[in-house]
Design an enzyme around this catalytic site. Structure first.
Site, mmCIF file in Angstrom:
data_model
loop_
_atom_site.group_PDB
_atom_site.id
_atom_site.type_symbol
_atom_site.label_atom_id
_atom_site.label_comp_id
_atom_site.label_asym_id
_atom_site.label_seq_id
_atom_site.Cartn_x
_atom_site.Cartn_y
_atom_site.Cartn_z
ATOM 1 N N THR A 98 0.635 -1.180 -0.038
ATOM 2 C CA THR A 98 0.000 -0.083 -0.137
ATOM 3 C C THR A 98 0.743 1.325 -0.150
ATOM 4 O OG1 THR A 98 -1.424 1.266 1.381
ATOM 5 C CG2 THR A 98 -0.126 -0.409 2.691
ATOM 6 N N ASP A 99 0.285 2.313 -0.561
ATOM 7 C CA ASP A 99 1.102 3.650 -0.489
ATOM 8 C C ASP A 99 1.213 4.156 1.023
ATOM 9 O OD1 ASP A 99 -1.587 4.400 0.070
ATOM 10 O OD2 ASP A 99 -1.501 6.000 -1.637
ATOM 11 N N GLU A 100 0.596 3.751 1.723
ATOM 12 C CA GLU A 100 0.264 3.943 3.195
ATOM 13 C C GLU A 100 1.861 3.867 4.085
ATOM 14 O OE1 GLU A 100 -2.883 3.564 5.732
ATOM 15 O OE2 GLU A 100 -4.241 3.948 4.265
HETATM 16 P P1 NAD Z 1 -10.335 -6.817 2.996
HETATM 17 O O1 NAD Z 1 -10.031 -6.193 4.468
HETATM 18 O O2 NAD Z 1 -11.313 -6.363 2.147
HETATM 19 O O3 NAD Z 1 -9.687 -8.129 2.531
HETATM 20 C C1 NAD Z 1 -8.952 -8.808 3.182
HETATM 21 C C2 NAD Z 1 -8.991 -10.476 2.936
HETATM 22 O O4 NAD Z 1 -8.050 -11.136 3.650
HETATM 23 C C3 NAD Z 1 -10.346 -10.868 3.644
HETATM 24 O O5 NAD Z 1 -11.044 -12.043 2.779
HETATM 25 C C4 NAD Z 1 -9.987 -11.721 4.889
HETATM 26 O O6 NAD Z 1 -10.729 -12.875 5.217
HETATM 27 C C5 NAD Z 1 -8.449 -12.328 4.474
HETATM 28 N N1 NAD Z 1 -7.666 -12.269 5.610
HETATM 29 C C6 NAD Z 1 -7.419 -11.868 6.343
HETATM 30 N N2 NAD Z 1 -6.276 -12.340 7.344
HETATM 31 C C7 NAD Z 1 -5.962 -13.452 6.780
HETATM 32 C C8 NAD Z 1 -5.203 -14.586 7.138
HETATM 33 N N3 NAD Z 1 -4.424 -14.524 8.188
HETATM 34 N N4 NAD Z 1 -4.934 -15.629 6.314
HETATM 35 C C9 NAD Z 1 -6.053 -15.606 5.121
HETATM 36 N N5 NAD Z 1 -6.833 -14.629 5.003
HETATM 37 C C10 NAD Z 1 -6.779 -13.427 5.447
HETATM 38 O O7 NAD Z 1 -8.981 -6.030 2.275
HETATM 39 P P2 NAD Z 1 -8.713 -5.105 0.739
HETATM 40 O O8 NAD Z 1 -9.133 -3.788 0.882
HETATM 41 O O9 NAD Z 1 -9.368 -6.464 -0.122
HETATM 42 O O10 NAD Z 1 -7.085 -5.269 0.703
HETATM 43 C C11 NAD Z 1 -6.334 -6.279 0.103
HETATM 44 C C12 NAD Z 1 -4.888 -6.096 0.200
HETATM 45 O O11 NAD Z 1 -4.643 -4.860 -0.527
HETATM 46 C C13 NAD Z 1 -4.390 -5.945 1.570
HETATM 47 O O12 NAD Z 1 -3.078 -6.400 1.731
HETATM 48 C C14 NAD Z 1 -4.336 -4.433 1.627
HETATM 49 O O13 NAD Z 1 -3.444 -4.020 2.678
HETATM 50 C C15 NAD Z 1 -3.985 -3.875 0.194
HETATM 51 N N6 NAD Z 1 -4.298 -2.649 -0.241
HETATM 52 C C16 NAD Z 1 -5.523 -2.243 0.162
HETATM 53 C C17 NAD Z 1 -6.215 -1.005 -0.514
HETATM 54 C C18 NAD Z 1 -7.380 -0.599 -0.285
HETATM 55 O O14 NAD Z 1 -7.872 0.568 -0.514
HETATM 56 N N7 NAD Z 1 -8.421 -1.194 0.413
HETATM 57 C C19 NAD Z 1 -5.068 -0.130 -1.166
HETATM 58 C C20 NAD Z 1 -3.819 -0.794 -1.438
HETATM 59 C C21 NAD Z 1 -3.474 -1.955 -0.776
HETATM 60 O O1 DAU Z 2 -4.033 4.146 0.717
HETATM 61 C C1 DAU Z 2 -4.460 2.899 0.750
HETATM 62 C C2 DAU Z 2 -5.154 2.501 1.902
HETATM 63 O O2 DAU Z 2 -6.259 3.024 1.849
HETATM 64 C C3 DAU Z 2 -5.149 1.013 2.189
HETATM 65 O O3 DAU Z 2 -3.826 0.402 2.326
HETATM 66 C C4 DAU Z 2 -6.295 0.573 3.183
HETATM 67 O O4 DAU Z 2 -6.265 -0.785 3.173
HETATM 68 C C5 DAU Z 2 -7.526 1.281 3.162
HETATM 69 O O5 DAU Z 2 -8.323 1.000 4.117
HETATM 70 C C6 DAU Z 2 -7.108 2.555 2.855
HETATM 71 O O6 DAU Z 2 -6.910 3.549 4.195
HETATM 72 P P1 DAU Z 2 -7.370 4.764 4.516
HETATM 73 O O7 DAU Z 2 -7.331 4.960 5.877
HETATM 74 O O8 DAU Z 2 -6.950 5.857 3.603
HETATM 75 O O9 DAU Z 2 -9.030 4.519 4.046
HETATM 76 P P2 DAU Z 2 -10.292 4.738 5.046
HETATM 77 O O10 DAU Z 2 -11.559 4.549 3.923
HETATM 78 O O11 DAU Z 2 -10.472 4.251 6.262
HETATM 79 O O12 DAU Z 2 -10.482 6.278 5.012
HETATM 80 C C7 DAU Z 2 -10.232 7.220 4.092
HETATM 81 C C8 DAU Z 2 -10.295 8.899 4.543
HETATM 82 O O13 DAU Z 2 -11.503 9.016 5.223
HETATM 83 C C9 DAU Z 2 -9.166 8.804 5.603
HETATM 84 O O14 DAU Z 2 -8.785 10.031 5.498
HETATM 85 C C10 DAU Z 2 -9.953 8.589 7.236
HETATM 86 C C11 DAU Z 2 -11.438 9.378 6.388
HETATM 87 N N1 DAU Z 2 -12.542 8.794 7.214
HETATM 88 C C12 DAU Z 2 -12.836 7.473 7.049
HETATM 89 C C13 DAU Z 2 -13.817 6.868 7.859
HETATM 90 C C14 DAU Z 2 -14.065 5.155 7.706
HETATM 91 C C15 DAU Z 2 -13.491 9.510 7.727
HETATM 92 O O15 DAU Z 2 -13.496 10.795 7.560
HETATM 93 N N2 DAU Z 2 -14.790 9.096 8.381
HETATM 94 C C16 DAU Z 2 -14.655 7.718 8.341
HETATM 95 O O16 DAU Z 2 -16.021 7.276 8.875
#
Ligand code: NAD
Ligand code: DAU
Length: 337
Positions: free
Chosen positions: A126-128
């Site tokens: 992730t970019d985080e």
């Molecule tokens: P999500 O939380 O929707 O899904 C995570 C999945 O992983 C779930 O199906 C869960 O059951 C499974 N899981 C968790 N722990 C596990 C374990 N120990 N063994 C097997 N399965 C397990 O997450 P997402 O948003 O789909 O993110 C997927 C990946 O992409 C993560 O690695 C996250 O860090 C990365 N990512 C997410 C974002 C975003 O914006 N959501 C952006 C960049 C990178």
């Molecule tokens: O940048 C990539 C990441 O983006 C991924 O690695 C993470 O898995 C994914 O969850 C996401 O992280 P963020 O913290 O950026 O996403 P989130 O949707 O939780 O929040 C987006 C922004 O909105 C953040 O600045 C917090 C704010 N927020 C979020 C929630 C849930 C609010 O203001 N209110 C809320 O209730």
């Protein structure tokens, strides 16, 4: 290189489920197995349309369980590791699960890949991991790691382990670092689905702090296409940033959702800020664009319109998720905030 047998971990979550669908559609000779522990975020409903595809198989299992991961991975060419605890707010409420799944889990999976001589290991990062930006500049692959939350620290730790396995054991690895994803099937703890659902039910929309934190949004299908490109064409040991040059403040996102739904801005409620809240993310994805010829295809206007209609048309999917444990989390996170 095209892989014929891909093990996807965490494929029952938001992005992993889209990736499985993408591979099955784009690579007609490839078999995909989905290893997922089905945590609160894992939902097999996300894959209902592919569940009877003969090239798809689901195995319930945890990546921290080396024995069962090794049994499942035997005979596979590639592992794509999406499995993780993914929500920053939950990592603040309880970091331990993040250390287990994201650090210990990735380490055990790397060991499995090494012992089974898996041809390629792709870590979905992730970019985080780069931390937070001021008003200008973007993250490149050379930006130093400076994670600020237990979630991002656990993902950065995993990236370092992947790097070490490449360097020390010659395991073929690639890492992708993508910005914020949006699209169908995202668990409603994350900003966009949470705001859509609350607005739809005329509930408060909880905006953290001043609402001016900035995120760089990409449609999940563009991210998945990038992951497949990196898997097949990325250079071993390299990191590839993935993003869509699409920065918006949270308040702009929330107001645009209200406008699309025809709901009043009086639903917005500014609440106490997230501790350690990163101010701005911005991804420079010129490396993947120039070296691998990947480019995002979905505009934000079109992607958001389709995403909002998808959530409105799939209320049953949501209702099934809003179980007791979701209510408990919502109360802990938002009530009296
Ligand atoms: P999500 O939380 O929707 O899904 C995570 C999945 O992983 C779930 O199906 C869960 O059951 C499974 N899981 C968790 N722990 C596990 C374990 N120990 N063994 C097997 N399965 C397990 O997450 P997402 O948003 O789909 O993110 C997927 C990946 O992409 C993560 O690695 C996250 O860090 C990365 N990512 C997410 C974002 C975003 O914006 N959501 C952006 C960049 C990178
Ligand atoms: O940048 C990539 C990441 O983006 C991924 O690695 C993470 O898995 C994914 O969850 C996401 O992280 P963020 O913290 O950026 O996403 P989130 O949707 O939780 O929040 C987006 C922004 O909105 C953040 O600045 C917090 C704010 N927020 C979020 C929630 C849930 C609010 O203001 N209110 C809320 O209730």
């Amino acid at each position: 290189m095209e892989f014929k047998k891909i093990l996807v971990t965490g494929g029952a979550g938001f992005i992993g489920s889209h990736f499985i669908r993408h591979v099955l559609n784009m690579r007609p000779a490839t078999q995909v197995t989905n290893l997922d522990a089905l945590t609160y975020a894992g939902n097999l409903e996300n894959l209902r349309d592919v569940q009877s595809n003969p090239r798809y198989k689901f195995v319930k299992g945890d990546i921290t369980d080396t024995k069962s991961a090794a049994q499942t991975a035997e005979g596979f060419d590639a592992i794509v590791n999406f499995a993780a605890e993914s929500h920053v707010d939950r990592s603040i409420l309880g970091p331990e699960a993040f250390i287990q799944a994201n650090i210990v889990g990735t380490h055990r999976l790397l060991e499995v890949a090494r012992k089974l001589k898996i041809k390629r290991f792709l870590q979905v990062s992730t970019d985080e991991v780069y931390g937070s930006l001021g008003d200008s500049g973007s993250f490149t692959e050379n930006t130093p790691l400076a994670p600020n939350s237990p979630y991002s620290a656990s993902k950065a730790s995993a990236d370092l382990l992947v790097r070490a396995y490449n360097h020390t054991f010659n395991l073929d690895t690639v890492i992708t670092r993508c910005s914020n994803n949006y699209g169908p099937f995202q668990f409603p703890e994350k900003l966009i689905p949470l705001m859509i659902f609350n607005a739809r039910s005329n509930k408060d929309l909880p905006v953290y702090g001043d609402g001016l934190n900035i995120r760089d949004w990409i449609h999940v299908e563009d991210h998945c296409a990038a992951v497949l490109e990196v898997l097949e064409k990325g250079k071993s040991g390299e990191v590839y940033n993935v993003g869509s040059d699409n920065e918006w403040s949270n308040i702009q996102i929330v107001k645009s959702i209200l406008k699309e739904l025809g709901k009043p801005e009086s639903l917005i409620k500014f609440v106490k800020d997230r501790p350690g809240h990163d101010r701005r993310y911005s991804i420079d994805s010129s490396k993947i664009q120039s070296e691998l010829k990947w480019a995002p295809k979905i505009t934000f206007a079109d992607g958001m319109k389709r995403t909002i209609s998808w959530y409105l048309d799939n209320t049953k999917w949501l209702q099934n998720l809003q179980s007791g444990s979701y209510q408990k989390y919502y109360e802990q996170q938002y009530v009296n905030r």
